[in-house]
Design a protein around this motif. Structure first.
Motif, PDB file in Angstrom:
ATOM      1  N   ILE A 137       0.781  -1.154  -0.089  1.00 19.97           N
ATOM      2  CA  ILE A 137       0.277  -0.017  -0.060  1.00 19.97           C
ATOM      3  C   ILE A 137       0.729   0.760  -0.741  1.00 19.97           C
ATOM      4  O   ILE A 137       0.850   2.270  -0.447  1.00 19.97           O
ATOM      5  CB  ILE A 137      -1.205   0.101   1.331  1.00 19.97           C
ATOM      6  CG1 ILE A 137       0.156  -0.098   2.350  1.00 19.97           C
ATOM      7  CG2 ILE A 137      -1.676  -1.531   1.069  1.00 19.97           C
ATOM      8  CD1 ILE A 137      -1.571   0.283   3.708  1.00 19.97           C
ATOM      9  N   GLN A 181       1.475  -4.076 -11.142  1.00 19.87           N
ATOM     10  CA  GLN A 181       0.690  -5.217 -10.867  1.00 19.87           C
ATOM     11  C   GLN A 181       1.063  -6.550 -11.099  1.00 19.87           C
ATOM     12  O   GLN A 181       0.740  -7.444 -10.942  1.00 19.87           O
ATOM     13  CB  GLN A 181      -0.542  -4.388 -10.668  1.00 19.87           C
ATOM     14  CG  GLN A 181      -2.029  -5.553  -9.844  1.00 19.87           C
ATOM     15  CD  GLN A 181      -0.988  -5.863  -8.383  1.00 19.87           C
ATOM     16  OE1 GLN A 181      -1.835  -4.816  -7.482  1.00 19.87           O
ATOM     17  NE2 GLN A 181      -0.890  -6.865  -8.609  1.00 19.87           N
ATOM     18  N   PRO A 188      -2.214  -7.539  -4.275  1.00 19.18           N
ATOM     19  CA  PRO A 188      -3.631  -6.993  -5.059  1.00 19.18           C
ATOM     20  C   PRO A 188      -3.161  -5.476  -4.375  1.00 19.18           C
ATOM     21  O   PRO A 188      -4.313  -4.713  -4.344  1.00 19.18           O
ATOM     22  CB  PRO A 188      -4.479  -7.732  -4.528  1.00 19.18           C
ATOM     23  CG  PRO A 188      -4.330  -8.495  -3.703  1.00 19.18           C
ATOM     24  CD  PRO A 188      -2.499  -9.032  -3.640  1.00 19.18           C
ATOM     25  N   GLU A 189      -2.535  -5.088  -2.947  1.00 25.93           N
ATOM     26  CA  GLU A 189      -3.493  -4.281  -1.962  1.00 25.93           C
ATOM     27  C   GLU A 189      -2.421  -2.964  -2.941  1.00 25.93           C
ATOM     28  O   GLU A 189      -2.548  -2.100  -2.797  1.00 25.93           O
ATOM     29  CB  GLU A 189      -1.888  -4.839  -0.849  1.00 25.93           C
ATOM     30  CG  GLU A 189      -2.822  -5.266   0.240  1.00 25.93           C
ATOM     31  CD  GLU A 189      -1.978  -6.988  -0.037  1.00 25.93           C
ATOM     32  OE1 GLU A 189      -2.636  -7.945   0.701  1.00 25.93           O
ATOM     33  OE2 GLU A 189      -1.137  -6.460  -1.137  1.00 25.93           O
ATOM     34  N   ILE A 192      -4.923  -1.952  -5.114  1.00 24.02           N
ATOM     35  CA  ILE A 192      -5.971  -1.668  -5.071  1.00 24.02           C
ATOM     36  C   ILE A 192      -5.829   0.274  -4.279  1.00 24.02           C
ATOM     37  O   ILE A 192      -6.685   1.032  -3.897  1.00 24.02           O
ATOM     38  CB  ILE A 192      -7.007  -2.126  -3.586  1.00 24.02           C
ATOM     39  CG1 ILE A 192      -7.509  -3.756  -3.504  1.00 24.02           C
ATOM     40  CG2 ILE A 192      -7.260  -1.841  -1.961  1.00 24.02           C
ATOM     41  CD1 ILE A 192      -6.885  -4.402  -2.898  1.00 24.02           C
ATOM     42  N   THR A 193      -4.709   0.134  -4.283  1.00 24.16           N
ATOM     43  CA  THR A 193      -4.497   1.341  -3.523  1.00 24.16           C
ATOM     44  C   THR A 193      -4.001   2.468  -4.965  1.00 24.16           C
ATOM     45  O   THR A 193      -4.562   3.808  -4.366  1.00 24.16           O
ATOM     46  CB  THR A 193      -2.360   1.234  -2.536  1.00 24.16           C
ATOM     47  OG1 THR A 193      -2.687  -0.232  -1.565  1.00 24.16           O
ATOM     48  CG2 THR A 193      -2.544   2.737  -1.779  1.00 24.16           C
ATOM     49  N   ILE A 195      -6.407   2.026  -7.056  1.00 22.52           N
ATOM     50  CA  ILE A 195      -7.668   2.581  -7.285  1.00 22.52           C
ATOM     51  C   ILE A 195      -7.933   3.289  -5.795  1.00 22.52           C
ATOM     52  O   ILE A 195      -8.890   4.655  -6.829  1.00 22.52           O
ATOM     53  CB  ILE A 195      -8.209   0.729  -7.434  1.00 22.52           C
ATOM     54  CG1 ILE A 195      -7.915   0.175  -8.985  1.00 22.52           C
ATOM     55  CG2 ILE A 195      -9.791   1.496  -7.052  1.00 22.52           C
ATOM     56  CD1 ILE A 195      -8.316  -0.830  -8.626  1.00 22.52           C
ATOM     57  N   TRP A 196      -8.177   3.578  -5.524  1.00 21.41           N
ATOM     58  CA  TRP A 196      -8.200   4.690  -3.889  1.00 21.41           C
ATOM     59  C   TRP A 196      -7.689   6.136  -4.862  1.00 21.41           C
ATOM     60  O   TRP A 196      -8.497   6.661  -4.135  1.00 21.41           O
ATOM     61  CB  TRP A 196      -7.391   4.226  -3.334  1.00 21.41           C
ATOM     62  CG  TRP A 196      -7.595   5.314  -1.865  1.00 21.41           C
ATOM     63  CD1 TRP A 196      -7.010   6.043  -1.624  1.00 21.41           C
ATOM     64  CD2 TRP A 196      -9.174   5.652  -0.948  1.00 21.41           C
ATOM     65  NE1 TRP A 196      -7.408   7.140  -0.549  1.00 21.41           N
ATOM     66  CE2 TRP A 196      -8.853   6.244   0.127  1.00 21.41           C
ATOM     67  CE3 TRP A 196      -9.759   4.784  -0.506  1.00 21.41           C
ATOM     68  CZ2 TRP A 196      -8.766   6.958   1.186  1.00 21.41           C
ATOM     69  CZ3 TRP A 196     -10.682   5.739   0.342  1.00 21.41           C
ATOM     70  CH2 TRP A 196     -10.664   6.322   1.186  1.00 21.41           C
ATOM     71  N   ILE A 221      -9.188   2.412 -13.551  1.00 17.44           N
ATOM     72  CA  ILE A 221      -9.362   1.437 -13.180  1.00 17.44           C
ATOM     73  C   ILE A 221      -9.608  -0.006 -12.979  1.00 17.44           C
ATOM     74  O   ILE A 221      -9.806  -1.515 -13.231  1.00 17.44           O
ATOM     75  CB  ILE A 221     -10.564   2.036 -12.077  1.00 17.44           C
ATOM     76  CG1 ILE A 221     -10.102   2.972 -11.056  1.00 17.44           C
ATOM     77  CG2 ILE A 221     -11.598   0.921 -11.199  1.00 17.44           C
ATOM     78  CD1 ILE A 221     -11.476   3.823 -10.756  1.00 17.44           C
ATOM     79  N   LEU A 225      -8.183  -3.834 -12.568  1.00 14.91           N
ATOM     80  CA  LEU A 225      -8.950  -4.649 -12.362  1.00 14.91           C
ATOM     81  C   LEU A 225      -8.661  -5.983 -13.184  1.00 14.91           C
ATOM     82  O   LEU A 225      -9.793  -7.366 -12.328  1.00 14.91           O
ATOM     83  CB  LEU A 225      -9.981  -3.931 -12.107  1.00 14.91           C
ATOM     84  CG  LEU A 225     -10.430  -3.318 -10.615  1.00 14.91           C
ATOM     85  CD1 LEU A 225     -12.263  -3.156 -11.145  1.00 14.91           C
ATOM     86  CD2 LEU A 225     -10.528  -4.417  -9.213  1.00 14.91           C
ATOM     87  N   ARG A 228      -6.580  -8.931 -12.725  1.00 12.42           N
ATOM     88  CA  ARG A 228      -6.867 -10.128 -11.727  1.00 12.42           C
ATOM     89  C   ARG A 228      -7.284 -11.337 -11.795  1.00 12.42           C
ATOM     90  O   ARG A 228      -7.241 -12.468 -11.423  1.00 12.42           O
ATOM     91  CB  ARG A 228      -8.199  -9.378  -9.893  1.00 12.42           C
ATOM     92  CG  ARG A 228      -8.177  -7.931  -9.579  1.00 12.42           C
ATOM     93  CD  ARG A 228      -6.578  -9.096  -8.968  1.00 12.42           C
ATOM     94  NE  ARG A 228      -6.399  -9.932  -8.418  1.00 12.42           N
ATOM     95  CZ  ARG A 228      -5.720 -10.537  -7.691  1.00 12.42           C
ATOM     96  NH1 ARG A 228      -4.036  -9.970  -7.968  1.00 12.42           N
ATOM     97  NH2 ARG A 228      -5.804 -11.217  -6.256  1.00 12.42           N
TER      98      ARG A 228
END
Length: 233
Positions: A137, A181, A188-189, A192-193, A195-196, A221, A225, A228
């Protein structure tokens, strides 16, 4: 030396987290710090997004403390510690520099990002929530923050208009984030960060609506995603 590095990580994490208490604080670059004042630049996320720093500070300290107490001699932790110490040590100096010079602050945050990513790529396979997640993160937010800094420089020094500065900077950040990524499917963190941060940019560009920046963030985004569905590890 492994125990020394473990102690250094904890010390650097604490110093990094404490750095806001020893400065006048930082709520973003002031518009007049640039030759072309940056008022509500489209590259910058909404203010609430920066609250993630509290999570980052706390998680880094918890992870470093666990590493010192439980994994000080664990070879699985050894390789990631030196670059993380360097990144956090640079980070402890970032706030006062940012209050003085956006250009110098951008150079420092790029150095923080490079060493944080190196640490993340060296993270071992054990203790995901104490070793991998906090670094992921941290590196994810630095990826976004570095892009914001570059975008502010491009717009603030008149190289590009505010919108196109955002597009170029966010595109560079997204390319880096997607490559990282893809190579770090097990973390995945990180994505995700990022994306935040992109959601924060979307929120900041809804009034007035900046279609170009919003579209780029949505594409970014979706792209993150979609990773994944792949597995490179």
């Amino acid at each position: 030396m492994t125990r020394v590095w473990a102690a250094l990580v904890l010390g650097a994490a604490i110093l990094f987290a404490a750095s806001p208490w020893f400065t006048q604080g930082f709520n973003g670059f002031e518009p007049d710090q640039f030759p072309v004042p940056q008022n509500d630049p489209p590259v910058q996320p909404a203010g609430y997004a920066f609250s993630i720093w509290g999570v980052i500070y706390l998680w880094l300290i918890i992870g470093a403390g666990f590493g010192l107490l439980k994994r000080s001699d664990d070879s699985d932790w050894a390789a990631m510690r030196p670059p993380l110490v360097i990144s956090l040590a640079i980070g402890a100096t970032w706030l006062p520099v940012a209050n003085l010079s956006p250009l110098a602050a951008t150079i420092l945050i790029l150095a923080m990002l490079g060493t944080a990513l190196l640490s993340l790529f060296r993270v071992g396979d054990t203790d995901r929530w104490f070793q991998q997640a906090p670094v992921a993160i941290y590196a994810g937010w630095l990826t976004a923050a570095s892009s914001v800094s570059v975008g502010l420089l491009l717009g603030g020094y008149g190289v590009l208009s505010a919108t196109w500065a955002a597009v170029v900077a966010l595109s560079l950040g997204l390319v880096l984030a997607l490559v990282a990524q893809y190579r770090l499917h097990r973390a995945p963190e990180y994505g995700i960060t990022v994306i935040w941060a992109l959601i924060g940019v979307i929120v900041a560009n809804t009034g007035p609506v900046n279609v170009v920046v919003l579209g780029l963030c949505v594409i970014g985004i979706i792209a993150i995603l979609s990773l994944r569905a792949t597995d490179t590890e």
